[in-house]
Scaffold this motif. Sequence first.
Motif, mmCIF file in Angstrom:
data_model
loop_
_atom_site.group_PDB
_atom_site.id
_atom_site.type_symbol
_atom_site.label_atom_id
_atom_site.label_comp_id
_atom_site.label_asym_id
_atom_site.label_seq_id
_atom_site.Cartn_x
_atom_site.Cartn_y
_atom_site.Cartn_z
ATOM 1 N N LEU A 39 0.629 -1.206 0.048
ATOM 2 C CA LEU A 39 -0.061 -0.170 -0.059
ATOM 3 C C LEU A 39 0.707 1.452 -0.121
ATOM 4 O O LEU A 39 1.160 1.699 0.924
ATOM 5 C CB LEU A 39 -1.041 -0.167 1.454
ATOM 6 C CG LEU A 39 -1.548 -0.932 1.601
ATOM 7 C CD1 LEU A 39 -2.390 -0.978 2.610
ATOM 8 C CD2 LEU A 39 -2.673 -1.591 0.390
ATOM 9 N N LYS A 40 0.592 2.057 -0.823
ATOM 10 C CA LYS A 40 1.479 3.875 -0.938
ATOM 11 C C LYS A 40 0.069 4.263 -0.348
ATOM 12 O O LYS A 40 -0.703 4.300 -0.943
ATOM 13 C CB LYS A 40 1.923 4.054 -2.625
ATOM 14 C CG LYS A 40 2.509 5.287 -2.149
ATOM 15 C CD LYS A 40 1.998 5.663 -2.669
ATOM 16 C CE LYS A 40 3.024 7.193 -2.637
ATOM 17 N NZ LYS A 40 2.699 8.050 -3.013
ATOM 18 N N ILE A 41 0.692 5.000 0.177
ATOM 19 C CA ILE A 41 -0.111 6.339 1.136
ATOM 20 C C ILE A 41 0.888 7.563 0.339
ATOM 21 O O ILE A 41 1.309 7.775 1.606
ATOM 22 C CB ILE A 41 -0.358 5.340 2.657
ATOM 23 C CG1 ILE A 41 -0.831 4.326 2.869
ATOM 24 C CG2 ILE A 41 -1.641 6.651 3.618
ATOM 25 C CD1 ILE A 41 -1.364 3.812 4.012
ATOM 26 N N VAL A 101 13.588 10.346 -2.494
ATOM 27 C CA VAL A 101 12.820 9.584 -3.530
ATOM 28 C C VAL A 101 10.938 9.849 -3.707
ATOM 29 O O VAL A 101 10.628 9.377 -2.920
ATOM 30 C CB VAL A 101 13.433 7.836 -3.875
ATOM 31 C CG1 VAL A 101 13.003 6.941 -4.914
ATOM 32 C CG2 VAL A 101 15.236 7.576 -3.362
ATOM 33 N N ASN A 102 10.980 9.603 -4.527
ATOM 34 C CA ASN A 102 9.567 9.662 -5.314
ATOM 35 C C ASN A 102 9.174 8.263 -3.654
ATOM 36 O O ASN A 102 9.044 7.404 -5.033
ATOM 37 C CB ASN A 102 8.952 10.186 -6.273
ATOM 38 C CG ASN A 102 7.634 9.811 -6.362
ATOM 39 O OD1 ASN A 102 7.004 8.853 -6.202
ATOM 40 N ND2 ASN A 102 7.242 11.227 -6.587
ATOM 41 N N ALA A 103 8.245 8.504 -3.313
ATOM 42 C CA ALA A 103 7.079 7.724 -2.396
ATOM 43 C C ALA A 103 6.591 6.738 -3.493
ATOM 44 O O ALA A 103 6.978 5.173 -3.172
ATOM 45 C CB ALA A 103 6.571 7.469 -1.930
ATOM 46 N N ASP A 104 6.050 6.718 -5.003
ATOM 47 C CA ASP A 104 5.504 5.781 -6.030
ATOM 48 C C ASP A 104 6.566 5.341 -6.802
ATOM 49 O O ASP A 104 6.293 3.520 -6.829
ATOM 50 C CB ASP A 104 4.777 7.550 -6.430
ATOM 51 C CG ASP A 104 3.710 7.745 -6.324
ATOM 52 O OD1 ASP A 104 3.147 7.551 -5.406
ATOM 53 O OD2 ASP A 104 3.253 8.444 -7.028
ATOM 54 N N HIS A 105 7.608 5.807 -7.128
ATOM 55 C CA HIS A 105 8.654 5.404 -7.427
ATOM 56 C C HIS A 105 9.163 4.137 -6.854
ATOM 57 O O HIS A 105 9.430 2.387 -7.073
ATOM 58 C CB HIS A 105 10.094 5.878 -7.401
ATOM 59 C CG HIS A 105 10.051 6.786 -8.994
ATOM 60 N ND1 HIS A 105 10.564 8.310 -9.439
ATOM 61 C CD2 HIS A 105 8.739 7.033 -9.523
ATOM 62 C CE1 HIS A 105 10.500 9.177 -9.768
ATOM 63 N NE2 HIS A 105 9.000 7.706 -10.253
ATOM 64 N N GLY A 107 1.267 16.873 -12.783
ATOM 65 C CA GLY A 107 1.827 16.902 -11.334
ATOM 66 C C GLY A 107 2.333 15.498 -10.810
ATOM 67 O O GLY A 107 2.538 14.595 -11.702
ATOM 68 N N GLY A 108 1.570 15.278 -9.501
ATOM 69 C CA GLY A 108 1.945 13.931 -8.814
ATOM 70 C C GLY A 108 1.480 13.075 -9.459
ATOM 71 O O GLY A 108 1.725 11.835 -9.453
ATOM 72 N N MET A 109 0.346 13.065 -10.876
ATOM 73 C CA MET A 109 -0.369 11.367 -10.599
ATOM 74 C C MET A 109 0.853 11.372 -12.353
ATOM 75 O O MET A 109 0.864 10.065 -12.126
ATOM 76 C CB MET A 109 -1.760 12.774 -11.516
ATOM 77 C CG MET A 109 -2.202 10.593 -11.946
ATOM 78 S SD MET A 109 -2.571 9.386 -10.723
ATOM 79 C CE MET A 109 -4.300 10.353 -9.971
ATOM 80 N N PRO A 122 4.612 11.234 -12.154
ATOM 81 C CA PRO A 122 4.987 9.491 -11.654
ATOM 82 C C PRO A 122 4.037 8.371 -11.112
ATOM 83 O O PRO A 122 4.729 7.334 -10.889
ATOM 84 C CB PRO A 122 5.698 10.130 -9.764
ATOM 85 C CG PRO A 122 5.727 11.628 -9.871
ATOM 86 C CD PRO A 122 4.105 11.669 -11.022
ATOM 87 N N LYS A 123 2.602 8.474 -10.556
ATOM 88 C CA LYS A 123 2.137 7.634 -10.296
ATOM 89 C C LYS A 123 1.890 6.464 -11.240
ATOM 90 O O LYS A 123 1.658 5.278 -10.792
ATOM 91 C CB LYS A 123 0.920 7.831 -9.385
ATOM 92 C CG LYS A 123 0.010 7.183 -8.544
ATOM 93 C CD LYS A 123 -0.629 7.716 -7.289
ATOM 94 C CE LYS A 123 -0.487 9.373 -6.652
ATOM 95 N NZ LYS A 123 0.584 9.033 -5.439
ATOM 96 N N VAL A 124 1.639 7.123 -12.195
ATOM 97 C CA VAL A 124 0.801 6.216 -13.277
ATOM 98 C C VAL A 124 2.175 5.801 -13.908
ATOM 99 O O VAL A 124 1.493 4.627 -14.297
ATOM 100 C CB VAL A 124 0.152 7.317 -14.944
ATOM 101 C CG1 VAL A 124 0.168 7.057 -16.073
ATOM 102 C CG2 VAL A 124 -1.010 6.970 -14.271
HETATM 103 MG MG LIG Z 1 2.804 11.551 -5.340
#
Ligand SMILES: [Mg+2]
Length: 261
Positions: free
Chosen positions: A14-16, A167-171, A220-222, A224-226
């Motif tokens: 789970l990434k929060i 580091v970006n948490a999604d990565h 934006g933040g979407m 790196p998430k995608v």
């Molecule tokens: Mg983010």
Amino acid sequence: MNVSPIPDTNIYVLKIGGRQLDDAGFLERLGGAVRELHRAHKVVIVHGGGKAIQTWQERLGLEPRYVEGLRVTDEDSLDVAEAVLSGLINKRLVALLLNAGVPAVGLSGVDGGLVRVEKMWHPLGDLGRVGEVQEVAPRVIHTLLESGHVPVISPISIGSDGLTYNVNADHVAAAVAAALRAERLYFISDVPGVLVAGQPVRALTVLQADQWIEEAIITGGMIPKVRSAVAAVDAGVPQAIITNLDGVLKGEGTAVVSANF
Ligand SMILES: [Mg+2]
Ligand SMILES: Nc1ncnc2c1ncn2[C@@H]1O[C@H](COP(=O)(O)OP(=O)(O)OP(=O)(O)O)[C@@H](O)[C@H]1O
């Protein structure tokens, strides 16, 4: 507290999102939701820092800057990011989970050499002390899972120069999920999925994602998430889902599907 090992070997990562961690209503429900998931699955949590890092940067007179949703991190900002992510946020989250009966243990990408990175080079500018994941050594996570614990990971990681990197948490979540051969990776954010014309799309292919990033429908933040969801699926994670906490409980959100779909 009961920390007996769970027979089911299925791992859920789970990434929060950091912003969710400022939301009292979210925090109230999070402990119970993780406790439920942990009944049937091994659970690993990776968290972001979003707003809290920005708040502390502003308090200290540092100006937050982003390139394509990735935080630009100079040396001073790294001190703030590390203190906030691996200190404040990580320990508050662990305390909250423990209080809800979840046997959580906090660590960062640095601990046990969990996440090795190199400095990230971005075509649109120097991001400073931002790392790109090279390798995940999941031994410490397996050890914790085998003893029934729920690892809670801050995304600050270690470089080959021995320095720590933001580091970006999604990565991190995508790389950890792939290394653990997780069954499912949830990106839990403040939106019910990837929104197009205000509605979450059920499924997203790589081609479609690239097109929507180009058309600035995904910003934006979407971004790196995608991209992280795509990378995880390509690395063999069967399901990567972008959603919010309700979506996890109800089975809703945007499922990112692989290039071969
Ligand atoms: Mg983010
Ligand atoms: N097409 C889109 N659909 C949904 N959200 C989008 C879209 N394009 C951009 N966004 C933005 O992406 C944000 C989610 O990414 P963001 O990085 O802000 O959160 P997070 O990753 O959950 O938190 P953190 O970065 O702190 O870990 C949404 O709040 C929304 O503003």
